[in-house]
Design a protein around this motif. Sequence first.
Motif, PDB file in Angstrom:
ATOM      1  N   ALA A  99       0.713  -1.279   0.009  1.00  0.00           N
ATOM      2  CA  ALA A  99      -0.168  -0.535   0.086  1.00  0.00           C
ATOM      3  C   ALA A  99       1.288   1.361   0.065  1.00  0.00           C
ATOM      4  O   ALA A  99       0.935   2.213   1.114  1.00  0.00           O
ATOM      5  N   THR A 100       1.438   1.655  -0.960  1.00  0.00           N
ATOM      6  CA  THR A 100       2.629   2.794  -1.730  1.00  0.00           C
ATOM      7  C   THR A 100       0.961   4.397  -1.462  1.00  0.00           C
ATOM      8  O   THR A 100       0.215   3.582  -2.321  1.00  0.00           O
ATOM      9  N   PHE A 101       1.486   4.527  -0.919  1.00  0.00           N
ATOM     10  CA  PHE A 101       0.332   6.248  -0.904  1.00  0.00           C
ATOM     11  C   PHE A 101      -0.410   5.796  -0.223  1.00  0.00           C
ATOM     12  O   PHE A 101      -1.866   6.684  -0.086  1.00  0.00           O
ATOM     13  N   MET A 102      -0.813   4.712   0.761  1.00  0.00           N
ATOM     14  CA  MET A 102      -1.959   4.493   1.557  1.00  0.00           C
ATOM     15  C   MET A 102      -2.387   6.284   1.945  1.00  0.00           C
ATOM     16  O   MET A 102      -2.538   7.314   2.581  1.00  0.00           O
ATOM     17  N   HIS A 103      -3.890   5.984   1.166  1.00  0.00           N
ATOM     18  CA  HIS A 103      -4.529   6.768   1.200  1.00  0.00           C
ATOM     19  C   HIS A 103      -6.493   7.027   2.366  1.00  0.00           C
ATOM     20  O   HIS A 103      -6.650   5.354   1.834  1.00  0.00           O
ATOM     21  N   PRO A 104      -7.027   7.509   2.644  1.00  0.00           N
ATOM     22  CA  PRO A 104      -8.249   7.041   3.782  1.00  0.00           C
ATOM     23  C   PRO A 104      -9.315   6.344   2.801  1.00  0.00           C
ATOM     24  O   PRO A 104     -10.073   5.512   2.789  1.00  0.00           O
ATOM     25  N   SER A 105      -9.055   6.802   1.502  1.00  0.00           N
ATOM     26  CA  SER A 105      -9.686   6.211   0.480  1.00  0.00           C
ATOM     27  C   SER A 105      -9.840   4.936   0.374  1.00  0.00           C
ATOM     28  O   SER A 105     -10.962   3.835   0.357  1.00  0.00           O
TER      29      SER A 105
ATOM     30  N   ALA B 127       3.688  18.385   0.294  1.00  0.00           N
ATOM     31  CA  ALA B 127       3.756  17.392   0.964  1.00  0.00           C
ATOM     32  C   ALA B 127       2.077  16.729   0.051  1.00  0.00           C
ATOM     33  O   ALA B 127       2.364  15.725  -0.531  1.00  0.00           O
ATOM     34  N   ALA B 128       2.075  18.057  -0.792  1.00  0.00           N
ATOM     35  CA  ALA B 128       1.096  17.641  -1.565  1.00  0.00           C
ATOM     36  C   ALA B 128       2.028  16.736  -2.720  1.00  0.00           C
ATOM     37  O   ALA B 128       0.858  16.301  -3.497  1.00  0.00           O
ATOM     38  N   ARG B 129       3.018  16.400  -3.573  1.00  0.00           N
ATOM     39  CA  ARG B 129       3.417  15.823  -4.314  1.00  0.00           C
ATOM     40  C   ARG B 129       3.142  14.618  -3.901  1.00  0.00           C
ATOM     41  O   ARG B 129       3.212  13.979  -5.298  1.00  0.00           O
ATOM     42  N   CYS B 130       2.783  14.269  -3.004  1.00  0.00           N
ATOM     43  CA  CYS B 130       3.010  12.701  -2.063  1.00  0.00           C
ATOM     44  C   CYS B 130       0.922  12.351  -2.320  1.00  0.00           C
ATOM     45  O   CYS B 130       0.444  13.443  -1.992  1.00  0.00           O
ATOM     46  N   PRO B 131       0.781  11.315  -3.124  1.00  0.00           N
ATOM     47  CA  PRO B 131      -0.780  11.051  -3.416  1.00  0.00           C
ATOM     48  C   PRO B 131      -1.248  10.393  -2.018  1.00  0.00           C
ATOM     49  O   PRO B 131      -2.681  10.313  -2.035  1.00  0.00           O
ATOM     50  N   ALA B 132      -0.460  10.132  -1.158  1.00  0.00           N
ATOM     51  CA  ALA B 132      -1.090  10.336   0.146  1.00  0.00           C
ATOM     52  C   ALA B 132      -1.597  11.477   0.675  1.00  0.00           C
ATOM     53  O   ALA B 132      -2.704  10.775   1.503  1.00  0.00           O
ATOM     54  N   PHE B 133      -1.862  12.088   0.575  1.00  0.00           N
ATOM     55  CA  PHE B 133      -2.267  13.689   0.773  1.00  0.00           C
ATOM     56  C   PHE B 133      -3.014  14.330  -0.272  1.00  0.00           C
ATOM     57  O   PHE B 133      -3.812  15.271  -0.186  1.00  0.00           O
ATOM     58  N   ALA B 134      -3.682  13.370  -1.161  1.00  0.00           N
ATOM     59  CA  ALA B 134      -4.357  13.904  -1.982  1.00  0.00           C
ATOM     60  C   ALA B 134      -6.121  14.759  -2.012  1.00  0.00           C
ATOM     61  O   ALA B 134      -6.732  13.760  -1.852  1.00  0.00           O
TER      62      ALA B 134
END
Length: 405
Positions: A282-288, A379-386
């Motif tokens: 789970a690279t860049f694990m996002h809340p979704s 931090a915006a460059r990281c998809p975890a914070f998309a």
Amino acid sequence: MTYRDYLDPAYVEDFDDWAKEFVIPYEDMKGPAASRNWDSLRRLHDMDADGIAAEVVYPNTVPPFFATSSLASSQGAVEGARDLDYRWAGLRAHNRWLLEFCQDAPGRRAGVFQVMLHDVDAAVEEVQWAREAGLTGGVLLPGAPPGSGVPPLYRHTSYDRLWDVCEDLEVPVNCHGGGAGPRTGSTEIDDMFFLLDLRWWDITRFRHLVMGGVLERHPDLKVVLTESGMGWIPRELRKMDLVYESMRGKAGGDLAYDADSAIDGLSLRPSEYWDRQCYAGATFMHPSETAVRDQVGVDRILWGSDYPHLEASYPHSKAAIRTALQGVPVAEAEQILSGNAARMYGFDLEYLRKVAGDTGPSHDEVFEGVDPSTLPADAARCPAFAGLVEGAAKTRMGSNRGAAA
């Protein structure tokens, strides 16, 4: 030391000629960020600062005699026996460098070694060497797309020896996102379509392993799909189950057709193979993605930062963890952050708890969540914070318009 030091002496002179013409193709291998890929002390310092106790080290450089990373180069056809011989020499040099790199930080690095599918016997020998030498990160499975010069992965007569040795030696098979699709050219529009099609090819590789019977014939083989996201997994498993049931004559609708012989050897539904043998890196694990963890399987998820890529969560991994795991039960978070990876790659959690005591994050930090307005703009460059940092940045800009100007 450089890759040159790990090459068979027979290739050193040709390596010097290749190096004179080599042009670095990737931004994260240039400038001040470049040494993250090979500077052991810097990498340990960055890990400590970012709250990372241990890491699975994926290849992120260009091996000798390759024009690009081996992940990308494997998608193109090998130009004859000499080209294959030189590429193997380059991969072996990388794998032997990687072994020493991991030995620099005992217990904190599991290195993912590389093979090629064009010579299965050589791949089997390299798996055996890597396991005996102590590389615990498993093997990086190259793609086998059209034009690569190798058969599809479901052709068991070609690859069963490789699956056998990985199964017998408990070597995880790692499938990296973007490593399964063909390149159609090198222009910007070629790049655009390559990026748009990445996920489709990643899913196709997974289908080949499942529906092609690889996991049926090798029930102890472990497969990790990393940097491919997680949101697609429940949807794809439902779709594959429906196709499976249709081929068994147990489902109607527009997917119904008589093709039972194609899956004669399968004793499980596709989702059951996933539950038994597959994992999501789970690279860049996002809340979704956290929201679908029960459908993926909490015991199937391995959190990752994607260091040293420029889009990694570094140096904001603690915030990325808090963003993704806020509200998640402690036992589940422990599996996602450490337990699953320790089981897969052989990390010693007792030892790593001592390391984590100095680096964090603490239990309280993990579950306290993040106020998006406190996240730094980079931090915006990281998809975890998309979808989180952009709004926070606009808020800060609105309240500090004069200062920003």
